[in-house]
Each structure stands twice: as structure tokens, then as C-alpha cells.
Design a protein around this motif. Sequence first.
Motif, mmCIF file in Angstrom:
data_model
loop_
_atom_site.group_PDB
_atom_site.id
_atom_site.type_symbol
_atom_site.label_atom_id
_atom_site.label_comp_id
_atom_site.label_asym_id
_atom_site.label_seq_id
_atom_site.Cartn_x
_atom_site.Cartn_y
_atom_site.Cartn_z
ATOM 1 N N LEU A 147 -3.327 -57.292 13.276
ATOM 2 C CA LEU A 147 -4.773 -57.234 13.066
ATOM 3 C C LEU A 147 -5.474 -57.300 14.420
ATOM 4 O O LEU A 147 -5.184 -58.186 15.219
ATOM 5 N N THR A 207 -8.509 -47.414 25.710
ATOM 6 C CA THR A 207 -7.614 -47.083 24.580
ATOM 7 C C THR A 207 -8.107 -45.824 23.876
ATOM 8 O O THR A 207 -7.305 -44.949 23.509
ATOM 9 N N THR A 264 -3.689 -50.434 28.698
ATOM 10 C CA THR A 264 -5.138 -50.201 28.739
ATOM 11 C C THR A 264 -5.840 -51.543 28.928
ATOM 12 O O THR A 264 -5.316 -52.582 28.532
ATOM 13 N N HIS A 265 -7.019 -51.476 29.535
ATOM 14 C CA HIS A 265 -7.732 -52.711 29.894
ATOM 15 C C HIS A 265 -9.050 -52.876 29.146
ATOM 16 O O HIS A 265 -9.809 -53.800 29.427
ATOM 17 N N THR A 321 -6.430 -56.567 27.209
ATOM 18 C CA THR A 321 -5.317 -55.757 27.705
ATOM 19 C C THR A 321 -4.357 -55.446 26.568
ATOM 20 O O THR A 321 -4.014 -56.323 25.768
ATOM 21 N N ALA A 343 -5.213 -55.314 16.920
ATOM 22 C CA ALA A 343 -4.435 -54.835 18.076
ATOM 23 C C ALA A 343 -5.149 -53.675 18.763
ATOM 24 O O ALA A 343 -5.137 -53.566 19.997
ATOM 25 N N GLY A 344 -5.751 -52.783 17.967
ATOM 26 C CA GLY A 344 -6.449 -51.632 18.540
ATOM 27 C C GLY A 344 -6.059 -50.310 17.888
ATOM 28 O O GLY A 344 -6.330 -49.244 18.437
ATOM 29 N N LYS A 345 -5.466 -50.379 16.710
ATOM 30 C CA LYS A 345 -5.042 -49.161 16.001
ATOM 31 C C LYS A 345 -6.241 -48.266 15.688
ATOM 32 O O LYS A 345 -6.186 -47.048 15.884
ATOM 33 N N SER A 346 -7.310 -48.877 15.199
ATOM 34 C CA SER A 346 -8.484 -48.067 14.855
ATOM 35 C C SER A 346 -9.176 -47.541 16.107
ATOM 36 O O SER A 346 -9.693 -46.414 16.104
ATOM 37 N N GLU A 347 -9.183 -48.326 17.181
ATOM 38 C CA GLU A 347 -9.767 -47.828 18.437
ATOM 39 C C GLU A 347 -9.005 -46.601 18.932
ATOM 40 O O GLU A 347 -9.602 -45.601 19.340
ATOM 41 N N TRP A 388 -0.855 -49.810 9.354
ATOM 42 C CA TRP A 388 -0.093 -50.655 8.424
ATOM 43 C C TRP A 388 0.968 -49.876 7.643
ATOM 44 O O TRP A 388 1.094 -50.007 6.422
ATOM 45 N N PRO A 440 -11.328 -51.382 25.206
ATOM 46 C CA PRO A 440 -11.343 -50.464 24.058
ATOM 47 C C PRO A 440 -11.623 -49.030 24.501
ATOM 48 O O PRO A 440 -11.028 -48.084 23.967
#
Length: 147
Positions: free
Chosen positions: A32, A9, A3-4, A128, A34-38, A104, A6
Motif C-alpha cells: 500500500l 516515478t 526514483t526520489h 525514495t 508503494a507507488g503503483k498508481s503513480e 495487487w 512521485p
Amino acid sequence: MITHSPAETRALGATLARQLLPGDVLVLEGDLGAGKSELTRGIARGLGISGPVASPSFTILNVYDEGRIPLYHFDWYRLSGVDELYDMGLDEYLGGDGIAVVEWPSRCPEAIPDNHLLVTIIPIDETTREILWTPRGAFRKIEEGIL
Ligand SMILES: Nc1ncnc2c1ncn2[C@@H]1O[C@H](COP(=O)(O)OP(=O)(O)OP(=O)(O)O)[C@@H](O)[C@H]1O
Ligand SMILES: [Mg+2]
């Protein structure tokens, strides 16, 4: 998958959500920021959850009931250990009637059900991300073609 932004993603998360079923457990690996919540925000949108999806860092679990399937969004960054989960009865939300997403998971690997989808998010540069799906145990294969 790459993905390029948020938004991309989140779109990927929304598409993934269409393939998810009650009881699914998704384990999100990544540092931290990385984009887990996005990705989780996208999953929430895809399930028909319209309100804001905040990071649950200080609450360990946020519950969203208004979608097609309940979403249980865990963030174990500040979790002290498995006892804290059991004391609060939060383990019941893993593999129950909803979809559990865990940020986590490494803080408490013993609480992760054997059958889960491992999602690994690798930052490539500022905007990215490489996103990998790995079914673990008996978790079914996710069709990447339609993602
Ligand atoms: N392609 C991308 N996908 C997702 N996020 C991106 C992307 N490009 C840049 N970002 C930025 O990376 C950050 C991701 O934040 P996010 O809160 O989702 O991370 P996280 O993995 O949940 O971190 P934490 O471990 O702190 O909870 C955001 O600031 C977002 O704008
Ligand atoms: Mg997060």
C-alpha cells in the motif's frame, strides 16, 4: 532504478510507456502506498492519455481509450477471486488489444498471463523508491538504459 519523488516515478512510467506494445501485461508488486498508481499515471501520460488517472479500487478496472494504445488499469485489492473477473468478462482485457496494468496481482495470480513484465516497487524511505523490472515467460527485455 531509483526514483526520489512521485514526479520521477511518473516520468519513469512515461518513458517505459514508449516501449510498450498492444497485448503487454504489466504486473505491479508493492505494498500500500508503494507507488503503483503513480507509475501507472506516468504510463498513461506516456501513452497520450491526458485526463486524471484515479485508483480503480472500487471498480476493479478503469479503461482509457484516448491514448496511442488503450490502457486497462486493474486494481485487484478488493477482488474476491477469479470468478468475479470471469463473471464480469474482465479477463478479456488481459493481453488483448491494449496494455494491461495490474495492481495487487497477488489477489488472483491464476488470472495473470504467463508472459508479463513484473514491476516491483520497494519503498526505501518517505520519498525514495527502488523499481525493478523482471520479464516473465517470453516477455521481451526492457532496455533500462533508455529508461
Ligand atoms: N518516489 C516516489 N514514487 C512514487 N510515489 C511516491 C514517491 N515518493 C513518495 N511517494 C508517495 O507515495 C504514495 C504512492 O501512492 P500510490 O497510490 O501510487 O501507491 P499504490 O502503490 O498505488 O498504493 P495502493 O496499494 O494503495 O493502490 C503517494 O502518496 C506518493 O506521493
Ligand atoms: Mg494504487
